[in-house]
Design a protein around this motif. Structure first.
Motif, short mmCIF file in Angstrom:
data_model
loop_
_atom_site.label_atom_id
_atom_site.label_comp_id
_atom_site.label_asym_id
_atom_site.label_seq_id
_atom_site.Cartn_x
_atom_site.Cartn_y
_atom_site.Cartn_z
N ILE A 34 7.31 15.78 -7.35
CA ILE A 34 8.37 16.24 -8.24
C ILE A 34 7.89 17.43 -9.09
O ILE A 34 8.60 18.42 -9.23
N VAL A 35 6.69 17.34 -9.62
CA VAL A 35 6.13 18.45 -10.41
C VAL A 35 5.95 19.67 -9.52
O VAL A 35 6.28 20.80 -9.91
N PHE A 36 5.44 19.47 -8.31
CA PHE A 36 5.24 20.59 -7.37
C PHE A 36 6.56 21.27 -7.06
O PHE A 36 6.66 22.50 -7.09
N SER A 82 0.83 -1.21 0.00
CA SER A 82 0.00 0.00 0.00
C SER A 82 0.86 1.26 0.00
O SER A 82 0.51 2.26 -0.61
N VAL A 83 2.01 1.18 0.67
CA VAL A 83 2.94 2.31 0.67
C VAL A 83 3.48 2.55 -0.73
O VAL A 83 3.53 3.68 -1.22
N PHE A 127 3.61 5.69 -5.65
CA PHE A 127 3.52 5.72 -7.10
C PHE A 127 2.74 6.96 -7.58
O PHE A 127 3.04 7.53 -8.61
N PHE A 128 1.76 7.38 -6.80
CA PHE A 128 0.97 8.57 -7.15
C PHE A 128 1.53 9.85 -6.54
O PHE A 128 1.45 10.92 -7.14
N VAL A 129 2.11 9.75 -5.35
CA VAL A 129 2.56 10.94 -4.64
C VAL A 129 3.87 11.48 -5.19
O VAL A 129 4.03 12.69 -5.36
#
Length: 190
Positions: A164-166, A151-152, A157-159
């Motif tokens: 990185i974009v942020f 689950s981590v 995978f989404f965070v």
């Protein structure tokens, strides 16, 4: 005629001094406006970090194992120390008065303060990734779940791409504001 000439000369000198003072005040105002573009988001982020630290501190009693307690204390240290360091770096730039010092002194002070701010931001980048992992055990305990590796990994995978974009967007914004402040100071030479 000579008194009239000297009176006019004195008036012109006073206007030149006044206009130099006004120009320096305008430069200081422009500098502060550019600095506020960095300072206000930093203050907002610091308030969020302090709020999160308070939330963690209020829920420390839910932790029952050493690993969770250690990682949560590490998260608390990061959530408190990093905003303080960032706000102090911003303060070093804020207290700089471009109108009170010579061009060389202003440029030297600005360069040192800018380097310090960039160092703090760089450490903040590294510590934010550490915080992302160190805060996981706390949240799993608070939510009443067990820490599962799959689950981590799914969450990361989404965070991570979003993070990185942020970071890329924020870094460009900070760089633009810092370059604008540097341009204002370099304009003092002229």
């Amino acid at each position: 005629m000579q008194t009239l000439w000297s009176t006019m000369s004195d008036q012109i000198e006073q206007k030149q001094v006044l206009s130099k003072t006004e120009i320096m005040e305008m430069v200081q105002e422009r500098y502060q406006q550019k600095l506020n573009q960095i300072a206000y988001p930093e203050i907002a982020g610091s308030l969020i970090c302090f709020g999160m630290a308070i939330f963690i501190f209020m829920n420390l009693d839910k932790l029952n194992d050493a690993l969770s307690l250690f990682s949560t204390l590490l998260s608390l240290i990061i959530l408190i120390a990093l905003p303080i360091a960032s706000l102090l770096a911003i303060k070093r730039l804020r207290v700089m008065d471009v109108s009170q010092h010579s061009y060389q002194q202003t440029l030297l002070t600005y360069t040192k303060a800018k380097q310090h701010l960039c160092q703090v931001q760089k450490y903040g980048l590294y510590l934010s990734f550490l915080l992302m992992f160190s805060i996981l055990p706390f949240f799993t305990k608070v939510m009443g779940k067990e820490l599962e590796v799959t689950s981590v990994l799914k969450g990361l995978f989404f965070v991570v791409p979003f993070l990185i974009v942020f970071i890329f967007v924020v870094a460009r914004y900070y760089g633009k504001s810092i370059r604008a402040m540097e341009t204002i100071i370099q304009d003092l030479k002229e």
